[in-house]
Every structure is written in C-alpha cells, then in structure tokens.
Scaffold this active site. Structure first.
Site, mmCIF file in Angstrom:
data_model
loop_
_atom_site.group_PDB
_atom_site.id
_atom_site.type_symbol
_atom_site.label_atom_id
_atom_site.label_comp_id
_atom_site.label_asym_id
_atom_site.label_seq_id
_atom_site.Cartn_x
_atom_site.Cartn_y
_atom_site.Cartn_z
ATOM 1 N N ASP A 429 -46.796 32.871 -18.671
ATOM 2 C CA ASP A 429 -47.130 31.857 -19.677
ATOM 3 C C ASP A 429 -45.974 30.855 -19.757
ATOM 4 O OD1 ASP A 429 -48.574 30.692 -21.741
ATOM 5 O OD2 ASP A 429 -47.843 32.080 -23.275
ATOM 6 N N GLU A 432 -44.932 25.417 -17.934
ATOM 7 C CA GLU A 432 -45.116 23.976 -17.634
ATOM 8 C C GLU A 432 -43.827 23.319 -17.154
ATOM 9 O OE1 GLU A 432 -46.232 25.630 -20.360
ATOM 10 O OE2 GLU A 432 -48.187 25.817 -19.369
ATOM 11 N N ASP A 546 -54.256 27.371 -24.879
ATOM 12 C CA ASP A 546 -54.364 27.545 -26.334
ATOM 13 C C ASP A 546 -55.496 26.715 -26.914
ATOM 14 O OD1 ASP A 546 -52.220 29.159 -25.910
ATOM 15 O OD2 ASP A 546 -50.750 27.815 -26.813
#
Ligand code: NAG
Ligand code: NAG
Ligand code: NAG
Ligand code: NAG
Ligand code: NAG
Ligand code: NAG
Ligand code: NAG
Length: 858
Positions: A429, A432, A546
C-alpha cells in the site's frame, strides 16, 4: 469475429512515405493554450530503411517556440513494425538526453517482425509547410492516429502530440481515475501523476496508464505512450492531445480489430497478467481498525457461523508495532498469536494476507532502518542526505528501488518477516509513494523527533523547473510534490523523482514478487498493489484504493474494474461495502451482490467506520451467501476465463461493448458487465430500487436462478431485484463449467463437476474448461473443449495432461426439451432426470473428464 484482413505491405520505398500534402488545415498552434506561441513542428529528412521499418531525422521547421521549456532541434523518428498487428513509432531526441524508462523497470516485448511482410498497420508521413511533419497510422486506408496539421512540440520538459479523433469518439482506458467507463470525448482531461487520494471522481489517483482503445465502426484499435512522466491527456475539440512533462514520444499502436485483440496485443508488449493462486479467487475480508488478533479470530469465526465463505483474513497496519514494517504489536498482535491464527486458517483451507508499506521509520534502533542505512538504499535529497518524509510511523525514509542493494535489503527484511509468519500473500500500500507532508519535512530533525500534527502548504521555489515545471498538469494539489516524495529527490542512478515518480509502485511490486518467488520457487505468488503502471499486471493485482461507501462509488467500481481490464491488470476489484464513511445495510447488501463478481473480491473498511463484515446484518448475510454461492459455483468457469487473461490478456470482467461492438447502445454501458463471454451481471446501483433496467443484446439469455429465457432485443428490460437478489444471466450458445460451491475454494475444487449447457436458437452451445493444480507455476494443465449440437455433447480433452480428480456429475440443459436420459459413447447410463420449465437437470452421472466423451440425450 477474429478474422483479419491484413494488407500486404512490404515496406514501400521509403521516399514514397514522405507525402507532401497541400496545406489542408489552417495552422493550429496547439489547441487549448490561448495565446501560447504557435510552434513550427519538424521536417523529416534523411529517411533510411531499417530491418522492420525506417528511420528519419527530424529538424525544427522554423524558429523554436520554447512554449514550456526549450525546443529540442534534432530528433530521430524510428518506425518499426514489431508484429503484424503492432506498430512502434518512437520520436526521441537524437542525443538521447531525455529520460526513458529503463528496460529493467519495464521490460517490453520486442516483437518478431511481421510474418511474410503482412501488416495490419503502416505509417504515412505527411507534411505541411506550417505545421511540419504529420504521423498517420493507417489500418487499411483508415487513419487510426493522425497528427497531420498539429505540430509536434518536443521540448526538454514538454512534449505535445495531437491526433484527430472522429466525432463523438468511443475512447476507453487512460487512467487511473474514477470515472465512467467511456471517456467523454469532448471534455476529458486525464492527468497521470500517481497520487494517494480517496478516489475523487475524474481526478488522478494511484496509478498511471496511458493505454487507450478506440471503437470505430464496430472495430477496435489501441495506442500506448511509453513514458513515465507526469502528463495530461486531453480529449476535446475532436482530438486527443498528450501534454507530457518530459521523456520522449514513444508510441505503440495496436491494430485490434476486436477489443480482446487490442488487450492481447498490449499485454504481449508490456507483460501478460501474472498467474494467480486459485485461492485468490475466494472472498477476502479486511478492515483497518481491528484491535487485536483475537478480534480477527472472531471475525473469521463469525463468517463461518453465518455460512458466508471466507477465503482469506487480512490485517491492515494495526498488526504492526508503532506502524513499523515487519514488526508485530507485542500486546495486540503478538507473533505467537498471529502464527496460531495462520495455522488455524491453513487447517481450514483458508489464508492470511498482511499489509506492508514502503516507508521506513527513521529510528536508529529499528533494524529495518539501520540495515537499509548501512546498505544505502534510501532516496536522497539533492545534497546527498537522506530524504525524510512522513508516513504512518512518523518521519520516514523511502526505499530507492534503483539502489544497487535495494533487492538484497528488501529481500532480507521481507524474508525475516516471512520466516516469522509465512503469510500467503502480501498487500503493498501507500506506494505512490504517499507522504503526509510536502517536501523533505523530516530531514535535519533529531532522530526520534515526532512530526508536527500537520504541515502547512509551502510556496515552492518557482525558479526550480523540476519543482514547478513550466507546464502545469492538472494535478489537483498545490504542487507536484504535495503528499509524495519531492520531485527533486535523487535516486541511485542520479535520476530525480520528477522522471520516475509514476514507477515507484511498479518497481516495488516487481521486487516484492521476486523476493517471494525466490523463497518459494515454482509457487504462484499473490501481491496486491495500490499503485500501478503499465506492466504491473505481470507482477501484481490491484484494488481501486480508498473508495467511499456511496452509491456513486458502487457504480464507478464497475467502470474502474473494466478500466483495469484494458490496463492488463485483470485481477481487480473495489473495496466491497465501501472503504471511507459508514456504509448502510442496503448499500452493503447491494455491494456484496456486485462484489461477488469482481475478479478480486475483498470487503474492506476504514478505522472508525461502522463495522461492515458481511455477517453484520441478516439481509447482507443472505445477499452475500446467495451471490457468493454463484461465484463459488462458477469458479471453474472464472478460472478458465482468468487463464485467457494469463495467455492472452483477455480480462475476466468485460464490458458489453467488448462482446457486442456493433451495438451502439452498449458503447457506454458500465451498469452491467460480463464475466468471460457467457455470464451477464446486472446489479442494482440505486438506493431503494427493487428492480433494475437491464440491457439485453440480441439473442437469448437464461436467468441463473429460474432458468427462464429472456429474448434479448437490443433493449432494456425491467427485472425484479429484491434486496437480497442479484440478476445473473447465462448467454445462449455457451457452456458454463461449474462445481458445487463450498465454504472455501479448496472445498469447491474438491467437488464434482457440472456443465450448464445454454442452447441457442439452433440448439447449439460451446465452451471450454481449463484445469491445473492452481498453485504451482509449471503445473500440468488440461484444456477441455465442450461442444453441444444435435442433442449431443462432446467433451474433448485437448492439450495437456493434468488429471481431473473429479468426474462430471451433473448437466443442466437450458432450452433443450424432451430429455429422458443420457448415453455416454452410445451406452445409456444411470442418472436422475428432472425437468422444470425450460430446463432439464441431469444428476448422478460419473463421467471421467480425462477421456473424450460423446454424451447423447435420449
Ligand atoms: C498514405 O500515403 C500514400 C503515399 O505514400 C498515399 O497514397 C495515401 O493516400 C496515404 N493514405 C492516406 C489514408 O492518407
Ligand atoms: C542538429 O543536426 C544538424 C545536422 O546534423 C547539426 O548540424 C546541428 O548541429 C544539430 N543541432 C544541435 C542543436 O545539435
Ligand atoms: C468539463 O469537465 C469539467 C470537469 O469534469 C467540468 O467541470 C465542466 O463543467 C465540463 N465542461 C463542459 C462544457 O461540459
Ligand atoms: C462475532 O459474533 C459474536 C456473537 O454474535 C459477537 O458477540 C462478536 O461481537 C462478533 N465479533 C466480531 C468481531 O464480529
Ligand atoms: C551494494 O551492492 C554492491 C554490488 O551489488 C556491492 O559491491 C556494494 O558493496 C554494496 N554496497 C553496500 C553499501 O553494501
Ligand atoms: C460512522 O458511525 C460512527 C458510529 O458508528 C460515528 O462515530 C462516525 O462519526 C460515523 N462516521 C461518519 C463518517 O459518518
Ligand atoms: C468414449 O470413446 C472415446 C473414443 O472412442 C474413448 O477414447 C473414451 O475413453 C470413451 N469415453 C468413455 C467415458 O468411455
């Protein structure tokens, strides 16, 4: 549908390619930039033949415009027919100073050339005195990409390529961004800059995918820009325009002509989707905010109590000690308790997956940090010090996947962790990468110092053209570096983050998979990554991040799932019942009905939100049991569909437009979808609705539950949809393999096979079944052909030698009346025949799937 009519193209003599067109278009200075200086474009000179095409020198066709940087005067155009259906057109700076994606980060297929000079695509160069050279990609005599009349702009920090589109073009792809499936051709600005954002509609989020496909007159083609920089891709004014912050114009074109062909051609280039372990197709449950291993134990038990199949129990960052990677909270999630949980799960045929984040807490006594520091594997500031941002554990460094020892370090850390707790899969996770502050906010702090609760926006140094590039892409943040690693941070190869930002998630996915693969050679691995790039499908699966517990996000989840099919990442799904916010009973019921058909089906919830495990409300539990029973019964069919993804990129979840490209009404249908080519899912997407308007393409469809026939007439039909019911239809003309749904995929795999034969108007149907062990990479396999016509079903083992462990025990015949019994190879066999309406159910068979069988209906 897959007949190709390739033109015979020997490459014509190169000079014939340079077509001096009369000036047909008025000079266009690059649409959308107001009073920006018009650019001269380039002229082609010195065209020379190469093995698969030609090369030309491009020189500026006038005074530089320096619109958003410095025009590069000398370019080289490389044109290569990689395969008969893939054309590579690369415009690069002749001196090769621009950043290009390294082969190690994303290995591309080089193609084999076009057999016998047969080619579906070719390139025409056009020229106008005002705008210079134009590129026309031709499929037959149709230009599928055409920059004629729009000058190429090639600057150090800005590349602009503009191609004409037909009116009201049908464009799919370009992401990652929550949006409807078909792009608005008149008003789409798709920004590609990986960003941790909670799925805002039409904004850039976690991953970057430049590939798109276009449907024109019933046929598809595609294009992919191989470039890692931030960019806008703008659909407006009858054009598609790339506005890219650097790199080169590295374009690949795919001839189609079907949607599946385009994805086949694209994934052949960037990498086929990874094989998945069979268990990954089961239902997964997670939430952020579980307080202890015991609470997760209860969740597992409560799923079982409720009779809802649960395949894998996931734990979010809660299990970590101080949110540090590779540690366990000694009080709430002690390793011994986690290990017992894993053993109990395994004993019941269930699995465990845990989260790992890339950011590493800065703390000298924390081994993972100390060893990384020692091996010098973290991203740096320009002055050579460690770049320190802020994530869950406080101030953190970020792995530099380019570092020489990144693999050894990450492999060592992950290895030690997996030694302690050999979980079945990893969830990576925040890659980015996400940071909670802007810039190197923790650099220069004393070790152990805690971040201030919030960091206010700053004013970046506008004179630094990498912090504030001259062209501002539509990244909806104060600056490019907001909430991520700053664009000026430095990697081991000297390259700054500006160029490689979008590659972080792909690189982490690849390395994580490699580490897991080294530990378990020959075993399939499961890695779920939030951030993705072209080629990520070969190394990771994806969930859509999300999302929120809203009805709109329920609907958008279909489009996002279909987008990732285009991106070559078919193992995808959205958080079931919604991640952010409080779900409701009704929304969660509807979401479990839809989510049961996502290729990747996981319930996940944020901390503080109302619990939403599927057993929490009786109606949700009932909806989930019903829908998941369909999913599990269909596992052999879905796994067969997924094998087509592995071999050809074909996504398991498909929009109607892929199967019915000539039906204009389905061009923007993202309210329904197909699993494979035979199962149509028509979920309810609106609060309060107890029926659904479902579009049925021409042909017959059978209701999954009642077996009633629906005559499709290219029109919508209102279907009843009580709260606990999702509409599923079987397409006539298809044979769907199935098994008896169990509480786990293993239990399901261990049941007898059945075939659902849905006959078309001519009484015919066909299908396939793919079998292997579902675990190892080199498992023996078997493909079975299934054909039904003239009241005879042929089961034909084709390739492979995998032995089906279970017999074919049941046939469900839809649209085949008057059956009293069956004969196998001409001999009547014992069985039970029950007819109900238009369907006949034949059970009690024991037909060996490892030998050919001719099954005749008596
Ligand atoms: C492509 O170029 C050739 C000449 O090289 C020309 O004859 C042809 O018309 C062009 N095709 C299109 C569709 O413009
Ligand atoms: C571009 O190429 C031409 C011809 O080879 C050469 O004379 C010129 O110096 C080059 N310009 C630059 C800026 O490199
Ligand atoms: C274009 O799209 C933007 C962003 O979605 C929207 O705000 C705007 O109203 C649209 N413009 C038109 C003319 O539809
Ligand atoms: C599990 O079910 C029991 C019995 O209904 C209940 O008391 C408990 O709160 C539930 N726990 C979780 C985590 O769902
Ligand atoms: C990193 O790896 C290289 C080669 O793989 C090795 O020579 C070097 O010593 C390592 N660096 C450190 C700091 O350990
Ligand atoms: C969700 O519900 C809880 C109570 O269960 C409440 O404390 C919280 O504020 C709600 N959150 C939102 C986003 O409405
Ligand atoms: C049916 O006949 C085929 C071909 O003769 C044979 O190979 C196969 O074993 C037979 N199948 C069964 C189930 O007897």
């Amino acid at each position: 549908m897959r007949h190709l009519h390739p033109g015979h193209v020997a490459w014509p003599h190169v000079w014939a390619w340079v077509l001096l067109l009369a000036q047909l278009w008025s000079p266009v200075g690059g649409s959308g930039h107001g009073s920006a200086p018009s650019c001269p474009g380039y002229v082609a000179t010195r065209v020379t033949d190469t093995a698969r095409g030609f090369r030309a020198a491009l020189a500026l066709n006038g005074a530089p415009c320096n619109r958003f940087g410095r025009d590069i005067s000398n370019l080289t155009l490389h044109v290569s027919l990689d395969t008969s259906s893939r054309l590579h057109v690369h415009i690069e700076d002749t001196e090769r100073r621009q950043f290009q994606i390294p082969e190690s980060v994303l290995p591309l297929d080089r193609g084999r050339g076009a057999a016998d000079g047969r080619a579906m695509l070719r390139l025409n160069l056009t020229h106008s005195s005002a705008t210079g050279v134009g590129l026309q990609v031709l499929r037959g005599d149709e230009a599928i990409f055409d920059t004629t009349g729009h000058p190429l702009v090639f600057e150090d920090q800005y590349i602009e390529i503009t191609s004409r589109l037909p009116e009201n073009a049908n464009i799919y792809g370009l992401g990652e961004s929550p949006d409807w499936f078909r792009r608005d051709p008149a008003n789409t600005t798709r920004t590609l800059w990986n960003r941790d954002a909670q799925d805002p509609f039409r904004e850039n989020v976690y991953g970057s995918h430049t590939v798109y496909m276009e449907l024109r007159d019933g046929r598809f083609h595609g294009a992919y820009l191989h470039n890692s920089h931030g960019m806008d891709i703008v659909l407006a004014g009858g054009t598609i325009q790339y506005r890219v912050l650097g790199g080169t114009g590295d374009l690949y074109f795919f001839a189609g002509p079907t949607a599946l062909d385009v994805i086949d051609q694209y994934t052949e280039l960037v990498g086929r989707p990874a094989r998945i372990p069979y268990w990954a197709l089961g239902l997964h449950n997670c939430r952020w905010g579980y307080r202890s291993a015991e609470e997760v134990d209860q969740v597992i038990a409560n799923y079982s109590q409720a009779g809802i199949p649960l395949e894998a129990a996931w734990t979010d960052i809660d299990y970590m000690d101080g949110m540090r990677d590779f540690t366990f909270d000694p009080a709430a999630f002690p390793p011994a308790a986690m290990r017992r949980q894993l053993e109990r799960l395994h004993a019941r045929g269930q699995r465990m997956v845990l989260i790992v984040d890339p950011a590493i807490k800065v703390e000298p006594s924390y081994g993972t940090y100390a060893r990384g520091r020692e091996l010098d594997v973290f991203v740096r500031n320009a002055d050579g010090t460690d770049y320190i941002g802020q994530v869950w554990p406080g101030y953190t460094v970020f792995p530099d996947w380019f570092a020489a020892n990144a693999s050894a370090w990450w492999g060592g850390e992950l290895g030690r962790f997996l030694d302690k707790l050999p979980v079945d899969g990893l969830w990576i996770d925040m890659n980015e990468p996400a940071s909670f502050c802007t810039g190197s906010c923790g650099s220069g702090m004393a070790p152990g110092q805690s971040p201030a609760s919030s960091s206010s926006p700053r004013t970046p140094d506008a004179s630094n053209r990498f912090l504030v590039p001259p062209y501002a892409i539509h990244n909806p943040e104060p600056e490019l570096s907001s909430k991520t690693v700053e664009t000026t941070a430095v990697h081991a190869n000297g390259v700054i983050e500006y160029h490689v930002h979008n590659l972080f998630g792909l690189m982490e996915s690849r390395l994580t998979r490699e580490v897991m693969q080294r530990r378990q050679p020959g075993q399939r691995q499961f890695v779920l990554s939030r951030s993705t790039f072209a080629g990520s499908g070969a190394v990771a699966s994806h969930w859509t991040g999300d999302n929120s517990a809203t009805w709109q996000d329920l609907h958008v989840s279909i489009a996002s799932m279909l987008d990732f099919g285009v991106f070559g990442i078919p193992m995808v799904g959205a958080d079931i019942c919604g991640f952010m916010g409080n779900t409701t009973m009704e929304l969660c019921a509807r979401w479990s009905e839809l989510g049961a058909f996502y290729p990747f089906a996981r319930v996940h919830n944020t901390r503080g939100a109302r619990p939403q495990e599927l057993y929490r409300w009786p109606a949700v539990a009932e909806a989930a049991r019903r829908a998941l029973a369909v999913r599990y019964r269909l596992l052999p069919y879905v796994y067969t569909a997924y094998q087509d993804a592995v071999e050809r990129g074909w996504p398991a979840a498909r929009p109607l437009v892929f199967e019915f490209p000539a039906t204009a009404a389905v061009a923007d249908n993202d309210r329904q979808f197909l699993l494979g080519d035979a199962i149509l899912v028509s979920p309810v997407l609106a609060e309060g609705a107890r029926s659904v308007e479902a579009f049925f393409p021409r042909g017959r469809w059978y209701d999954w539950y009642t077996h009633d026939a629906v005559e499709g007439a290219d029109a919508a039909i209102a279907l009843d949809a009580p709260l606990e019911h999702v509409n599923v239809h079987i397409r006539a003309g298809r044979i769907v393999p199935a098994q008896h749904p169990g509480m786990t995929t293993a239990e399901t795999r261990d049941s007898d096979y059945e075939l659902i034969v849905a006959a078309d108007e001519r009484g015919a149907a066909a299908g396939r079944l793919y079998l292997d062990d579902g675990e190892t990479l080199d498992s023996p396999h078997r493909w079975l052909g299934l054909h039904f016509r003239a009241r005879t079903l042929w089961v034909s083992p084709q390739s492979g030698c995998y032995a089906a462990g279970r017999p074919l025990a049941r046939l469900t015949l839809l649209g085949v009346p008057g059956v009293r019994g069956v004969a196998v190879n001409g001999t009547a066999v014992e069985c039970t025949v029950e007819a109900a309406g238009a369907s006949v159910d034949i059970s009690g068979l024991r037909i060996d799937l490892n030998v050919p069988s001719r099954i005749t209906l008596l």
